[in-house]
Design a protein around this motif. Structure first.
Motif, mmCIF file in Angstrom:
data_model
loop_
_atom_site.group_PDB
_atom_site.id
_atom_site.type_symbol
_atom_site.label_atom_id
_atom_site.label_comp_id
_atom_site.label_asym_id
_atom_site.label_seq_id
_atom_site.Cartn_x
_atom_site.Cartn_y
_atom_site.Cartn_z
ATOM 1 N N TYR A 164 0.996 -1.185 0.043
ATOM 2 C CA TYR A 164 -0.054 0.144 -0.058
ATOM 3 C C TYR A 164 1.034 1.190 0.078
ATOM 4 C CZ TYR A 164 -3.183 3.566 1.501
ATOM 5 O OH TYR A 164 -3.967 4.811 1.777
ATOM 6 N N SER A 166 0.522 5.365 0.497
ATOM 7 C CA SER A 166 -0.612 6.741 0.740
ATOM 8 C C SER A 166 -0.598 7.794 -0.426
ATOM 9 C CB SER A 166 -0.417 7.152 1.975
ATOM 10 O OG SER A 166 0.983 7.749 2.026
ATOM 11 N N PHE A 193 -2.142 -1.352 -3.684
ATOM 12 C CA PHE A 193 -3.158 -0.175 -3.709
ATOM 13 C C PHE A 193 -2.376 1.213 -3.464
ATOM 14 C CE2 PHE A 193 -5.735 3.031 -2.052
ATOM 15 C CZ PHE A 193 -7.210 3.141 -2.918
ATOM 16 N N LYS A 195 -2.997 5.228 -3.056
ATOM 17 C CA LYS A 195 -4.064 6.241 -2.856
ATOM 18 C C LYS A 195 -4.154 7.072 -4.299
ATOM 19 C CE LYS A 195 -5.809 9.683 0.334
ATOM 20 N NZ LYS A 195 -5.921 10.130 1.527
ATOM 21 N N ASN A 221 -5.234 -1.538 -7.687
ATOM 22 C CA ASN A 221 -6.120 -0.480 -7.594
ATOM 23 C C ASN A 221 -5.502 0.810 -7.440
ATOM 24 O OD1 ASN A 221 -8.448 0.954 -8.018
ATOM 25 N ND2 ASN A 221 -9.827 -0.798 -7.277
ATOM 26 N N CYS A 222 -5.966 1.944 -7.462
ATOM 27 C CA CYS A 222 -5.721 3.050 -6.868
ATOM 28 C C CYS A 222 -6.780 4.113 -6.882
ATOM 29 C CB CYS A 222 -4.508 3.846 -7.703
ATOM 30 S SG CYS A 222 -4.846 4.027 -9.527
ATOM 31 N N TYR A 223 -6.780 4.772 -5.763
ATOM 32 C CA TYR A 223 -8.075 6.007 -5.432
ATOM 33 C C TYR A 223 -8.237 6.769 -6.659
ATOM 34 C CZ TYR A 223 -11.324 9.018 -3.174
ATOM 35 O OH TYR A 223 -12.339 9.952 -2.877
ATOM 36 N N ASN A 224 -7.184 7.224 -7.155
ATOM 37 C CA ASN A 224 -7.157 8.296 -8.484
ATOM 38 C C ASN A 224 -7.748 7.692 -9.732
ATOM 39 O OD1 ASN A 224 -7.086 11.323 -8.939
ATOM 40 N ND2 ASN A 224 -5.474 10.355 -10.389
ATOM 41 N N ALA A 225 -7.471 6.597 -9.408
ATOM 42 C CA ALA A 225 -7.892 5.539 -11.034
ATOM 43 C C ALA A 225 -7.256 5.784 -12.237
ATOM 44 C CB ALA A 225 -9.294 5.632 -11.465
ATOM 45 N N ARG A 252 -12.833 -0.938 -11.114
ATOM 46 C CA ARG A 252 -12.943 0.305 -10.697
ATOM 47 C C ARG A 252 -14.479 0.655 -10.579
ATOM 48 N NH1 ARG A 252 -11.269 4.642 -7.569
ATOM 49 N NH2 ARG A 252 -12.122 6.548 -8.569
ATOM 50 N N SER A 259 -13.196 11.661 -12.662
ATOM 51 C CA SER A 259 -12.053 10.760 -12.419
ATOM 52 C C SER A 259 -11.620 9.990 -13.603
ATOM 53 C CB SER A 259 -12.283 9.739 -11.348
ATOM 54 O OG SER A 259 -13.295 8.876 -11.422
ATOM 55 N N SER A 293 -15.321 4.815 -15.130
ATOM 56 C CA SER A 293 -15.018 6.314 -14.752
ATOM 57 C C SER A 293 -15.456 7.263 -15.907
ATOM 58 C CB SER A 293 -13.470 6.282 -14.488
ATOM 59 O OG SER A 293 -13.383 5.530 -13.349
#
Length: 472
Positions: A164, A166, A193, A195, A221-225, A252, A259, A293
């Motif tokens: 992970y 951040s 992952f 962030k 995966n990543c939050y910002n995609a 996603r 995004s 997205s």
């Protein structure tokens, strides 16, 4: 750790199965420190007399950062393994590296406390350490959960899972120097992952060569995609070579119109006319990926405000994916260049808008009158997609040339393009098809009367639809 500290050049250190810690105390700055000329091998029972006798898969040698309270990751080592100013004579082979926690509150500058929870590499040496048969799992960092490197590295038979970040680079974060070259062979990236960018791998500023061969990317995966598997940023004068890789089962689900949802995303350096970039992919598979997205695709190549770009994808298969802008999106933004897709298959790929190409999207925008972009498609199959080929935002001169391809059941809009006209009422957006089989039995009876196999729209509705050139 004591044995490693005592080792000198030309020593080999053999490590038996078990779990090892970088300190007997609880210092978070403790780390296994690699040295030039010292080779470290794990995976032994203890009675071997040859490297060939070890079995590192059966006999796990674990380097752990869990130096504080057991099962409390907040007091773990920042970085489990550190390699500073080493070269190819430094070997680490046959270990599991886990539970590093490089999450110091001080975010800059990048150092062992905030980057590379599993391993931190930096060097003034041009040659890379030799890393093989390693597993990086459950490491955490601000940059590069599993591994951080600001120098060349060679990774063979390595696994990155459940790491992970951040910020960027869930599995790996690469921050290039002027001589850095990166090689990944037979590596797996699973369930990592980030962030922000680069769930599996984030690479920033590479200036020489990056090669990825026989690797698998799954469920990263990543939050910002943006770059669920791989995010390349700020590249210049480079070759990126991806061969015989598999990208599968990435998802996603969170939808926002702002995004992105790109599986492999590439952004070169912007604004330097001397920059050159060659992106090559061969014999790779994209299978059962889903990115919901505002703008998403399996591969996104964004060529921004520069020249000399070349994209080539060959012998690859895109099957059962879903996105908003097809499997491959190439965007030339105020840039000249060319893209080629050769001997590829696009099968049963779906999109979230029926007008977008389930196969390929060619985007050319903010161009000046002298810039030319060419997209060539050779010997490909497009079957049962939501659209096969889309060409959008035409400015400058944009040409799509499609040869010896087969199109079958690609939905409501197999071919779709937007047109823009010059003062002479001539389109600058042209699609050529030669020696192709086009069998598109669209079966929706209600929409049949509105159906156009070759569809165009233009910014001035008074102009006709035109500029498809179809021969043989």
């Amino acid at each position: 750790a004591a044995t490693l500290r005592a080792a000198t050049a030309n020593d080999q250190v053999w490590v038996a199965k078990g779990t090892y810690y970088p300190t007997a105390g609880n210092s978070r700055d403790s780390s296994f420190v690699l040295k030039k000329g010292v080779e470290i091998y794990g995976g032994f029972v203890g009675n071997e007399n040859s490297l060939l006798q070890r079995d590192f898969k059966l006999n796990s040698s674990i380097l752990s950062g869990d130096v504080g309270a057991v099962a409390d990751t907040s007091d773990n080592s920042y970085t489990v393994v550190t390699a500073i100013n080493v070269d190819s004579t430094c070997v680490l082979d046959g270990f599991t590296i886990r539970l590093g926690q490089a999450i110091h509150t001080v975010q800059f500058p990048i150092n062992q406390r905030n980057s590379g929870g599993g391993m931190y590499i930096t060097s003034s040496e041009e040659k890379a350490p030799t890393l093989a048969n390693l597993t990086f799992e459950r490491n955490n960092a601000r940059y590069g959960g599993g591994l951080f490197s600001s120098t060349s590295i060679n990774l063979t038979n390595c696994n990155f899972k459940l790491n992970y970040s951040s910020y960027n680079g869930g599995g790996i974060y690469l921050l290039s120097s002027s001589y850095s070259q990166y090689n990944f062979v037979n590596c797996n990236f699973t369930d990592n992952f980030a962030k922000f960018l680069g769930g599996g791998l984030g690479a920033f500023g590479v200036q020489k060569r990056l090669t990825i061969k026989n690797c698998q990317f799954e469920r990263n995966n990543c939050y910002n995609a943006d770059g669920l598997s791989i995010f390349f940023d700020n590249f210049s004068d480079d070759t990126i070579d991806i061969q015989r890789c598999r990208f599968s089962f990435h998802t996603r689900e969170l939808y926002t119109s702002e995004s992105n949802g790109y599986l492999v995303s590439l952004f070169p350096v912007s604004g330097n006319l001397a920059d050159r970039l060659y992106f090559h992919m061969d014999s790779s598979l994209f299978y059962f990926n889903k990115m919901k997205s505002g703008a998403s695709s399996m591969i996104n190549v964004y060529m921004d405000n520069s020249e000399n770009y070349k994209v080539e994808i060959s012998n690859s298969v895109f099957e059962n994916n879903r996105a908003s802008f097809g499997c491959l999106r190439v965007n030339f933004n105020n840039s000249s260049g060319n893209a080629t897709v050769n001997k590829c298959q696009f099968i049963n790929n779906k999109v979230f808008s029926s007008k977008n190409g389930g196969g390929i999207a060619f985007d050319s925008e903010f161009m000046n009158a002298n810039q030319i972009n060419t997209f060539v498609v050779n010997n490909c199959v497009f079957a049962k997609n939501d659209g096969a080929f889309i060409m959008i935002n035409p400015e400058g001169k944009a040409y799509a040339k499609i040869y010896n391809c087969t199109f079958f059941k690609n939905g409501e809009y197999p071919f779709y393009k937007t047109d823009e006209f010059t003062n002479e009422n001539k389109s600058v957006n042209k699609i050529y098809l030669n020696n192709c089989i086009v069998w598109e039995p669209y079966v929706n009876e209600f929409l049949r009367k509105f159906y156009h196999m070759f569809r165009s729209t233009d910014v001035w509705s008074s102009y006709p639809q035109l500029d498809y050139y179809i021969t043989n």
